[in-house]
Every structure is written in C-alpha cells, then in structure tokens.
Design an enzyme around this catalytic site. Structure first.
Site, PDB file in Angstrom:
ATOM      1  N   CYS A  75       0.859  -1.186   0.000  1.00  0.00           N
ATOM      2  CA  CYS A  75       0.000   0.000   0.000  1.00  0.00           C
ATOM      3  C   CYS A  75       0.894   1.234   0.000  1.00  0.00           C
ATOM      4  O   CYS A  75       2.062   1.153  -0.388  1.00  0.00           O
ATOM      5  CB  CYS A  75      -0.979  -0.014   1.179  1.00  0.00           C
ATOM      6  SG  CYS A  75      -0.203   0.054   2.801  1.00  0.00           S
ATOM      7  N   ASN A  84       2.315   1.449   4.373  1.00  0.00           N
ATOM      8  CA  ASN A  84       2.620   0.176   5.059  1.00  0.00           C
ATOM      9  C   ASN A  84       2.326   0.275   6.564  1.00  0.00           C
ATOM     10  O   ASN A  84       3.008  -0.337   7.377  1.00  0.00           O
ATOM     11  CB  ASN A  84       4.071  -0.278   4.818  1.00  0.00           C
ATOM     12  CG  ASN A  84       4.362  -1.720   5.239  1.00  0.00           C
ATOM     13  OD1 ASN A  84       5.479  -2.039   5.612  1.00  0.00           O
ATOM     14  ND2 ASN A  84       3.372  -2.593   5.199  1.00  0.00           N
ATOM     15  N   CYS A 129      -1.397   0.704   7.395  1.00  0.00           N
ATOM     16  CA  CYS A 129      -2.829   0.383   7.539  1.00  0.00           C
ATOM     17  C   CYS A 129      -3.218  -0.846   6.715  1.00  0.00           C
ATOM     18  O   CYS A 129      -3.396  -1.940   7.248  1.00  0.00           O
ATOM     19  CB  CYS A 129      -3.706   1.566   7.124  1.00  0.00           C
ATOM     20  SG  CYS A 129      -3.455   3.062   8.106  1.00  0.00           S
ATOM     21  N   ARG A 130      -3.359  -0.660   5.398  1.00  0.00           N
ATOM     22  CA  ARG A 130      -3.936  -1.726   4.572  1.00  0.00           C
ATOM     23  C   ARG A 130      -3.015  -2.922   4.371  1.00  0.00           C
ATOM     24  O   ARG A 130      -3.432  -4.073   4.573  1.00  0.00           O
ATOM     25  CB  ARG A 130      -4.347  -1.148   3.196  1.00  0.00           C
ATOM     26  CG  ARG A 130      -5.502  -0.170   3.288  1.00  0.00           C
ATOM     27  CD  ARG A 130      -5.653   0.625   2.014  1.00  0.00           C
ATOM     28  NE  ARG A 130      -4.520   1.547   1.807  1.00  0.00           N
ATOM     29  CZ  ARG A 130      -4.333   2.293   0.749  1.00  0.00           C
ATOM     30  NH1 ARG A 130      -5.208   2.232  -0.242  1.00  0.00           N
ATOM     31  NH2 ARG A 130      -3.298   3.095   0.658  1.00  0.00           N
ATOM     32  N   SER A 131      -1.764  -2.680   3.954  1.00  0.00           N
ATOM     33  CA  SER A 131      -0.907  -3.845   3.676  1.00  0.00           C
ATOM     34  C   SER A 131      -0.495  -4.619   4.927  1.00  0.00           C
ATOM     35  O   SER A 131      -0.354  -5.841   4.854  1.00  0.00           O
ATOM     36  CB  SER A 131       0.306  -3.462   2.817  1.00  0.00           C
ATOM     37  OG  SER A 131       1.131  -2.519   3.439  1.00  0.00           O
ATOM     38  N   ASP A 134      -8.211   3.908   0.984  1.00  0.00           N
ATOM     39  CA  ASP A 134      -7.271   4.376   2.009  1.00  0.00           C
ATOM     40  C   ASP A 134      -8.078   4.849   3.221  1.00  0.00           C
ATOM     41  O   ASP A 134      -8.862   5.788   3.123  1.00  0.00           O
ATOM     42  CB  ASP A 134      -6.458   5.534   1.406  1.00  0.00           C
ATOM     43  CG  ASP A 134      -5.378   6.038   2.341  1.00  0.00           C
ATOM     44  OD1 ASP A 134      -5.416   5.700   3.547  1.00  0.00           O
ATOM     45  OD2 ASP A 134      -4.503   6.780   1.867  1.00  0.00           O
TER      46      ASP A 134
HETATM   47  P1  4NP Z   1      -1.785   2.815   4.132  1.00  0.00           P
HETATM   48  O1  4NP Z   1      -2.449   4.145   4.730  1.00  0.00           O
HETATM   49  O2  4NP Z   1      -1.251   3.183   2.773  1.00  0.00           O
HETATM   50  O3  4NP Z   1      -2.933   1.880   4.064  1.00  0.00           O
HETATM   51  O4  4NP Z   1      -0.709   2.399   5.099  1.00  0.00           O
HETATM   52  C1  4NP Z   1      -1.792   5.370   4.784  1.00  0.00           C
HETATM   53  C2  4NP Z   1      -0.856   5.599   5.755  1.00  0.00           C
HETATM   54  C3  4NP Z   1      -0.229   6.826   5.850  1.00  0.00           C
HETATM   55  C4  4NP Z   1      -0.551   7.820   4.954  1.00  0.00           C
HETATM   56  C5  4NP Z   1      -1.482   7.575   3.961  1.00  0.00           C
HETATM   57  C6  4NP Z   1      -2.097   6.357   3.876  1.00  0.00           C
HETATM   58  N1  4NP Z   1       0.062   9.087   5.060  1.00  0.00           N
HETATM   59  O5  4NP Z   1      -0.320   9.977   4.304  1.00  0.00           O
HETATM   60  O6  4NP Z   1       0.957   9.256   5.892  1.00  0.00           O
END
Ligand code: 4NP
Length: 149
Positions: free
Chosen positions: A3, A6, A8-10, A119
């Site tokens: 993702c 790294n 939340c989703r992954s 997201d």
């Molecule tokens: P992820 O979520 O891609 O599912 O881990 C996010 C985590 C952090 C951010 C965006 C999405 N950020 O903008 O810091």
C-alpha cells in the site's frame, strides 16, 4: 502486499494472509511494504491494529518498510491495494515477468474491476473495518487457490 504507507492496509493484508496460510497448511512466504518510506520502522496505525485484533488478527509486531526492486525477485506475486500503488510499483518493474507479478488485490474477488481497497487513513473506524472485510475476502480466495496448487 503493498500500500502507500505500510501502516494500515498492507499490514492487515500481511497479517490475514499469514494466518490463512498457516490455517490451510500452505508453504508460502508473505510480507508487506509501502510505496512511500515516510513511516518506515513504525508499528501499524493503532486504529488498524485495534480493528484487526477485534477480528482475530495480530498485526502489532509488524514494522513498516519501503517497497524495493528486490521484492520483484523475492516474491512470485505482488498485490497492491489501489490504482496509485499499482502505477508506483509498475514503474519499478524492469521487465514483462516482473510486470506480470503485480495485480490489484481486489481483482482476486472482483476480476478485472480494478477496485481500490480505500485508504482509511483520514476517515473513521468504519473505514478500517471495511478494509479488514475486503482484504479478508480476497485473502481467503488466494488461500483457497494456493491450496489447490
Ligand atoms: P496505508 O495508509 O497506505 O494503508 O498504510 C496510509 C498511511 C499513511 C498515509 C497515507 C495512507 N500518510 O499519508 O501518511
């Protein structure tokens, strides 16, 4: 499982997939990474960790890392969470074989639809629960297919 951050989703995809390959007795290696390195070394987001725990998956010991070209050599399949991850990862692919390893995770359950795992970072808890359910359904399908191989 890839993702953006790294955190939340992954991580939840890694945690769920790890649990399922164990349950199904599949011999496979699973890992996750983010296309961005801002959160490298950090634990998963507390909101994701909490939702995952309630659904029975422990992701608390994972640490974020950035996706690298070496991952194309280490893994047979690279599942990305959204279209933006897809284009970021494809830019790093060096040949047709590496390009073919990459797919959107939800294409496993909705073939050809190129649906994003949304997201959840800037939203509420429902977003994290939605991520968990979508990712769990896709990982279940992957596990069932791997078991037949
Ligand atoms: P992820 O979520 O891609 O599912 O881990 C996010 C985590 C952090 C951010 C965006 C999405 N950020 O903008 O810091």
């Amino acid at each position: 499982m890839v993702c953006l951050g790294n955190i939340c989703r992954s991580p939840v995809a890694e945690g769920i997939m790890r649990r399922k390959i164990k349950e199904y007795g599949i011999d496979a290696e699973v890992d996750s990474a983010g296309t961005g390195g801002w959160h490298a070394g950090e634990s998963p987001d507390d909101r994701m960790t909490g939702v995952a725990r309630r659904f029975g998956t422990d992701i608390s010991t994972q640490r974020a890392r950035k996706f690298s070209v070496a991952d194309f050599h280490r893994f047979d399949r690279i599942y990305v969470m959204d279209r933006s991850n897809y284009s970021d990862v494809l830019h790093l692919a060096q040949n047709e074989e590496e390009t073919c390893k990459v797919d959107m995770l939800l294409n496993v359950i909705y073939p050809g639809k190129n649906m994003d795992v949304p997201d959840p970072y800037y939203g509420g808890r429902e977003g994290f629960e939605n991520v968990y359910r979508l990712v769990d359904a896709a990982c279940e399908k992957i596990a069932q297919e791997l078991q037949k191989m």
